[in-house]
Design a protein around this motif. Structure first.
Motif, PDB file in Angstrom:
ATOM      1  N   SER A   1       0.841  -1.200   0.000  1.00  0.00           N
ATOM      2  CA  SER A   1       0.000   0.000   0.000  1.00  0.00           C
ATOM      3  C   SER A   1       0.878   1.253   0.000  1.00  0.00           C
ATOM      4  CB  SER A   1      -0.910   0.002   1.233  1.00  0.00           C
ATOM      5  OG  SER A   1      -0.150   0.271   2.391  1.00  0.00           O
TER       6      SER A   1
ATOM      7  N   ASP B   1       0.747   3.653   2.033  1.00  0.00           N
ATOM      8  CA  ASP B   1       1.138   3.921   3.419  1.00  0.00           C
ATOM      9  C   ASP B   1       2.365   3.100   3.802  1.00  0.00           C
ATOM     10  OD1 ASP B   1      -0.926   5.714   3.730  1.00  0.00           O
ATOM     11  OD2 ASP B   1      -2.252   4.288   4.756  1.00  0.00           O
ATOM     12  N   GLN B   2       2.409   1.856   3.359  1.00  0.00           N
ATOM     13  CA  GLN B   2       3.568   1.009   3.640  1.00  0.00           C
ATOM     14  C   GLN B   2       4.806   1.546   2.927  1.00  0.00           C
ATOM     15  OE1 GLN B   2       1.688  -2.698   2.308  1.00  0.00           O
ATOM     16  NE2 GLN B   2       2.141  -3.577   4.315  1.00  0.00           N
TER      17      GLN B   2
ATOM     18  N   LYS C   1      -1.748   9.476  12.328  1.00  0.00           N
ATOM     19  CA  LYS C   1      -2.475   8.966  11.170  1.00  0.00           C
ATOM     20  C   LYS C   1      -2.673  10.054  10.112  1.00  0.00           C
ATOM     21  CE  LYS C   1      -4.888   5.396  13.688  1.00  0.00           C
ATOM     22  NZ  LYS C   1      -5.993   5.179  14.591  1.00  0.00           N
TER      23      LYS C   1
ATOM     24  N   GLN D   1       0.866  11.270   8.538  1.00  0.00           N
ATOM     25  CA  GLN D   1       1.824  10.254   8.136  1.00  0.00           C
ATOM     26  C   GLN D   1       2.450  10.598   6.796  1.00  0.00           C
ATOM     27  OE1 GLN D   1       0.258   6.330   7.540  1.00  0.00           O
ATOM     28  NE2 GLN D   1       2.264   5.402   7.511  1.00  0.00           N
TER      29      GLN D   1
END
Length: 148
Positions: A46, A48-49, A128, A131
C-alpha cells in the motif's frame, strides 16, 4: 506510477550518470520493497507502507550520519546524508514547522486536549493524519510544546 517503477527508472538514470550514491540509495529502497513483498503477509504494497518504508530508510541514514559525525568519520557521514537526500525525493513534501503547528492546533481543538496528559490522544490522531508529511519525532516535540 508505483514506487517500484519510479525506483527502477531512477536506477537506470543513476547507472547512466554513474552516480554511485544515488544508485546505492535506490538499490536499498528496491531491496526493502522486495523484502516487504516476499514476507508472505501481502502481495501488494500500500502507499502507506511505501511511505513508512521510505521514512524508516531516511531515519536510518540520519542516525548513521549522527554516529559517524560523533566519531569524526566525516566522509562516511556525508555519504549517509547524501543517501538520505536521494531517498527523501520519493517521499511526499514535508510540512514546514508553521504548517505543522497549524495542523496540530486543529487536531488539538478536534480532540479537546487541554494539557500534556492528553498527549496520547493527540498523537494518535496526528500520526495517522500527518503520516508521511512529517517525522513522528517532530510531531511529538511540537505537540508537547503546544500542550505545555
Amino acid at each position: 506510477m508505483s514506487l517500484e517503477t519510479k525506483i527502477m527508472d531512477a536506477m537506470k538514470i543513476a547507472m547512466k550518470d554513474k552516480d554511485k550514491v544515488a544508485l546505492e540509495s535506490l538499490r536499498a529502497i528496491k531491496s526493502q520493497l522486495l523484502l516487504l513483498k516476499t514476507d508472505g503477509k501481502t502481495e501488494d504494497i500500500s502507499p502507506d507502507q511505501e511511505i513508512a518504508l521510505l521514512q524508516r530508510l531516511v531515519k536510518q541514514r540520519k542516525e548513521a550520519y549522527e554516529q559517524f559525525l560523533a566519531n569524526n568519520r566525516n566522509e562516511l557521514a556525508e555519504n549517509e546524508l547524501a543517501q538520505a537526500k536521494v531517498i527523501e525525493q520519493f517521499l511526499p513534501a514535508q510540512l514546514t514547522p508553521e504548517e505543522l503547528e497549524k495542523e496540530l492546533r486543529e487536531i488539538i481543538a478536534e480532540t479537546g486536549a487541554q494539557d500534556i496528559k492528553d498527549l496520547g490522544k493527540v498523537m494518535g490522531v496526528a500520526s495517522k493524519k500527518l503520516q508521511g508529511k512529517s517525522e513522528g519525532k517532530t510531531i511529538s516535540e511540537t505537540v508537547r510544546k503546544l500542550l505545555s
